[in-house]
Design a protein around this motif. Structure first.
Motif, PDB file in Angstrom:
ATOM      1  N   VAL A  17       0.842  -1.206   0.000  1.00 58.23           N
ATOM      2  CA  VAL A  17       0.000   0.000   0.000  1.00 58.23           C
ATOM      3  C   VAL A  17       0.877   1.256   0.000  1.00 58.23           C
ATOM      4  O   VAL A  17       0.663   2.198  -0.762  1.00 58.23           O
ATOM      5  CB  VAL A  17      -0.935  -0.006   1.238  1.00 58.23           C
ATOM      6  CG1 VAL A  17      -1.534   1.370   1.498  1.00 58.23           C
ATOM      7  CG2 VAL A  17      -2.050  -1.031   1.056  1.00 58.23           C
ATOM      8  N   CYS A 201      -2.667   0.561   7.464  1.00 60.27           N
ATOM      9  CA  CYS A 201      -2.336   0.459   6.044  1.00 60.27           C
ATOM     10  C   CYS A 201      -2.183  -1.027   5.780  1.00 60.27           C
ATOM     11  O   CYS A 201      -1.271  -1.667   6.315  1.00 60.27           O
ATOM     12  CB  CYS A 201      -1.048   1.210   5.727  1.00 60.27           C
ATOM     13  SG  CYS A 201      -1.210   2.983   6.001  1.00 60.27           S
ATOM     14  N   SER A 204      -8.147  -4.060   4.429  1.00 59.83           N
ATOM     15  CA  SER A 204      -9.227  -3.478   5.238  1.00 59.83           C
ATOM     16  C   SER A 204     -10.256  -4.534   5.618  1.00 59.83           C
ATOM     17  O   SER A 204     -10.920  -4.402   6.652  1.00 59.83           O
ATOM     18  CB  SER A 204      -9.902  -2.315   4.480  1.00 59.83           C
ATOM     19  OG  SER A 204     -10.542  -2.783   3.326  1.00 59.83           O
ATOM     20  N   ASP A 232      -7.033  -8.671   1.372  1.00 59.09           N
ATOM     21  CA  ASP A 232      -8.395  -8.328   0.953  1.00 59.09           C
ATOM     22  C   ASP A 232      -8.663  -6.820   1.076  1.00 59.09           C
ATOM     23  O   ASP A 232      -8.609  -6.265   2.166  1.00 59.09           O
ATOM     24  CB  ASP A 232      -9.382  -9.120   1.828  1.00 59.09           C
ATOM     25  CG  ASP A 232     -10.677  -9.430   1.100  1.00 59.09           C
ATOM     26  OD1 ASP A 232     -10.889  -8.867   0.012  1.00 59.09           O
ATOM     27  OD2 ASP A 232     -11.452 -10.235   1.633  1.00 59.09           O
ATOM     28  N   LYS A 233      -8.953  -6.189  -0.043  1.00 59.72           N
ATOM     29  CA  LYS A 233      -9.299  -4.761  -0.120  1.00 59.72           C
ATOM     30  C   LYS A 233      -8.282  -3.852   0.606  1.00 59.72           C
ATOM     31  O   LYS A 233      -8.608  -3.217   1.630  1.00 59.72           O
ATOM     32  CB  LYS A 233     -10.708  -4.510   0.402  1.00 59.72           C
ATOM     33  CG  LYS A 233     -11.778  -5.151  -0.473  1.00 59.72           C
ATOM     34  CD  LYS A 233     -13.155  -4.683  -0.150  1.00 59.72           C
ATOM     35  CE  LYS A 233     -14.179  -5.183  -1.143  1.00 59.72           C
ATOM     36  NZ  LYS A 233     -14.071  -6.616  -1.505  1.00 59.72           N
ATOM     37  N   GLN A 235      -6.143  -0.820   1.861  1.00 53.23           N
ATOM     38  CA  GLN A 235      -6.407   0.613   2.015  1.00 53.23           C
ATOM     39  C   GLN A 235      -5.231   1.300   2.702  1.00 53.23           C
ATOM     40  O   GLN A 235      -4.505   0.686   3.491  1.00 53.23           O
ATOM     41  CB  GLN A 235      -7.667   0.858   2.856  1.00 53.23           C
ATOM     42  CG  GLN A 235      -8.962   0.569   2.125  1.00 53.23           C
ATOM     43  CD  GLN A 235     -10.192   1.031   2.899  1.00 53.23           C
ATOM     44  OE1 GLN A 235     -10.139   1.275   4.102  1.00 53.23           O
ATOM     45  NE2 GLN A 235     -11.306   1.136   2.205  1.00 53.23           N
ATOM     46  N   GLN A 237      -4.895   4.179   5.383  1.00 51.91           N
ATOM     47  CA  GLN A 237      -5.736   4.906   6.342  1.00 51.91           C
ATOM     48  C   GLN A 237      -4.881   5.781   7.251  1.00 51.91           C
ATOM     49  O   GLN A 237      -3.735   5.437   7.561  1.00 51.91           O
ATOM     50  CB  GLN A 237      -6.530   3.916   7.215  1.00 51.91           C
ATOM     51  CG  GLN A 237      -7.471   3.022   6.425  1.00 51.91           C
ATOM     52  CD  GLN A 237      -8.195   1.998   7.300  1.00 51.91           C
ATOM     53  OE1 GLN A 237      -7.905   1.869   8.485  1.00 51.91           O
ATOM     54  NE2 GLN A 237      -9.139   1.283   6.711  1.00 51.91           N
ATOM     55  N   ARG A 257      -8.849   7.616   3.882  1.00 44.94           N
ATOM     56  CA  ARG A 257      -9.203   6.200   3.678  1.00 44.94           C
ATOM     57  C   ARG A 257      -9.212   5.965   2.168  1.00 44.94           C
ATOM     58  O   ARG A 257     -10.204   6.222   1.498  1.00 44.94           O
ATOM     59  CB  ARG A 257     -10.579   5.898   4.278  1.00 44.94           C
ATOM     60  CG  ARG A 257     -10.963   4.416   4.245  1.00 44.94           C
ATOM     61  CD  ARG A 257     -12.441   4.236   4.508  1.00 44.94           C
ATOM     62  NE  ARG A 257     -12.842   4.607   5.851  1.00 44.94           N
ATOM     63  CZ  ARG A 257     -12.821   3.772   6.898  1.00 44.94           C
ATOM     64  NH1 ARG A 257     -12.442   2.529   6.747  1.00 44.94           N
ATOM     65  NH2 ARG A 257     -13.203   4.190   8.082  1.00 44.94           N
ATOM     66  N   GLU A 258      -8.075   5.517   1.654  1.00 50.41           N
ATOM     67  CA  GLU A 258      -7.925   5.382   0.203  1.00 50.41           C
ATOM     68  C   GLU A 258      -7.811   3.921  -0.193  1.00 50.41           C
ATOM     69  O   GLU A 258      -6.970   3.190   0.344  1.00 50.41           O
ATOM     70  CB  GLU A 258      -6.643   6.091  -0.252  1.00 50.41           C
ATOM     71  CG  GLU A 258      -6.652   7.581  -0.057  1.00 50.41           C
ATOM     72  CD  GLU A 258      -6.217   8.320  -1.316  1.00 50.41           C
ATOM     73  OE1 GLU A 258      -5.424   7.762  -2.086  1.00 50.41           O
ATOM     74  OE2 GLU A 258      -6.703   9.449  -1.511  1.00 50.41           O
ATOM     75  N   ASP A 259      -8.655   3.499  -1.139  1.00 52.20           N
ATOM     76  CA  ASP A 259      -8.484   2.150  -1.693  1.00 52.20           C
ATOM     77  C   ASP A 259      -7.217   2.123  -2.531  1.00 52.20           C
ATOM     78  O   ASP A 259      -6.941   3.066  -3.272  1.00 52.20           O
ATOM     79  CB  ASP A 259      -9.690   1.795  -2.579  1.00 52.20           C
ATOM     80  CG  ASP A 259     -10.948   1.563  -1.748  1.00 52.20           C
ATOM     81  OD1 ASP A 259     -10.829   0.973  -0.656  1.00 52.20           O
ATOM     82  OD2 ASP A 259     -12.031   1.979  -2.194  1.00 52.20           O
ATOM     83  N   VAL A 260      -6.468   1.055  -2.394  1.00 52.56           N
ATOM     84  CA  VAL A 260      -5.204   0.936  -3.129  1.00 52.56           C
ATOM     85  C   VAL A 260      -5.155  -0.438  -3.788  1.00 52.56           C
ATOM     86  O   VAL A 260      -5.454  -1.454  -3.151  1.00 52.56           O
ATOM     87  CB  VAL A 260      -3.990   1.083  -2.171  1.00 52.56           C
ATOM     88  CG1 VAL A 260      -2.680   1.015  -2.956  1.00 52.56           C
ATOM     89  CG2 VAL A 260      -4.071   2.371  -1.366  1.00 52.56           C
ATOM     90  N   SER A 261      -4.760  -0.439  -5.037  1.00 54.33           N
ATOM     91  CA  SER A 261      -4.627  -1.709  -5.741  1.00 54.33           C
ATOM     92  C   SER A 261      -3.206  -2.248  -5.527  1.00 54.33           C
ATOM     93  O   SER A 261      -2.237  -1.623  -5.939  1.00 54.33           O
ATOM     94  CB  SER A 261      -4.918  -1.461  -7.223  1.00 54.33           C
ATOM     95  OG  SER A 261      -4.447  -2.513  -7.974  1.00 54.33           O
TER      96      SER A 261
END
Ligand SMILES: [Fe+2]
Length: 273
Positions: A17, A201, A204, A232-233, A235, A237, A257-261
């Motif tokens: 992340v 981090c 999530s 899993d998912k 993020q 934070q 709170r950012e989604d991260v690939s």
């Protein structure tokens, strides 16, 4: 100045992340200083020295710790080599490392302090963090108005009480350890940015960064087996805090709170058996 404080980095997913999201975020938001809790970065249990160097290379300026400061034994010596890694200031004086750092960010002098709470930890020889905080923050304010206080504690009540104790004295009082981003980011009376917990981090959808089903099984059966990292998912934070350079008072605090690939390494299944 703008300070990004990130929740506990948990395992390889958490490091992924940071690798993917930190530099773009820092650039987009004009962040001057990045502080993160790193005590779970190495498989969720401690911080190995090489992982610490890697995370700093990825853009983390200061790493705070907690009860897992020395879970990875190379940190016993490693922490003496890097003033950017802080262990709790209320550990006994003989413990390697330090819990306070002054640094220059642009033209400003900033003080960062890290302490550990009293509840839920088997550290019987800690100094009282409230007394430690009072004296350290008071002393730091004779050097600079910008004082950032990171409190690694398990009990919500303890963190809220610390916020009240330091309201109007520290620029920010920031909680870590629980790995759940709380919805109470606010400015306390006197201009102190406060949040009970920065979150994490890492994955999530997990129990503290670990694979859900496995953790549930541990609670159901009482059989303590090794936890599995979750992917899993992912993020990133934490909170973004803006501080007035002259007065040291917080201007704003915003939850992040950012989604991260994150790319899952080969041979790592999403839900290990
Ligand atoms: Fe912790």
């Amino acid at each position: 100045m703008k300070v990004l404080l990130l929740g506990e980095i948990v395992g390889r997913c958490g490091i992924g992340v940071i690798k993917k999201a930190l530099r773009p975020y820092r650039q987009e938001h004009g962040v001057d200083l990045v502080i993160a809790n790193g005590e779970g970065a190495t498989s969720g249990y401690g911080l190995g020295f090489q992982n610490a160097l890697t995370l700093q290379h990825m853009g983390i300026d200061v790493m705070t710790m907690g009860e897992k400061s020395f879970f990875k034994l190379d940190m016993v010596e490693g922490i003496t080599k890097r003033s950017s890694i802080l262990r709790p200031a209320n550990y006994p004086e003989s413990v390697p490392g330090r819990g306070l750092r002054y640094m220059t960010v642009g033209e400003r002098k900033v003080c960062i302090i890290n302490t550990l709470g009293m509840f839920s930890f088997s550290n019987p020889h800690l100094n009282n963090p409230f007394l430690t905080a009072e004296s350290m923050v008071e002393k730091a304010r004779t050097e600079t108005p910008i004082v950032i206080y990171v409190f690694h504690a398990a009990a919500t009540a303890e963190k809220i009480a610390m916020g009240q104790l330091l309201a109007g004295k520290a620029s920010a009082v920031i909680g870590t350890h629980c790995k759940v981003l709380t919805a109470d980011a606010r400015i306390l009376e006197g201009g102190t940015a406060y949040i009970t917990d920065l979150g994490r981090c890492g994955a999530s959808v997990s129990v503290g960064g670990f694979e859900l089903e496995h953790e549930v099984r541990k609670f159901r059966t009482q059989v303590q087996t090794r936890s599995h990292e979750s992917w899993d998912k992912p993020q990133m934070q934490g909170v973004l805090v803006e501080i007035d350079d002259v007065s040291g008072k917080a201007v704003s605090i915003t939850a992040v709170r950012e989604d991260v690939s994150v790319e899952i390494p080969p041979q790592t299944s999403k839900k290990p058996e």
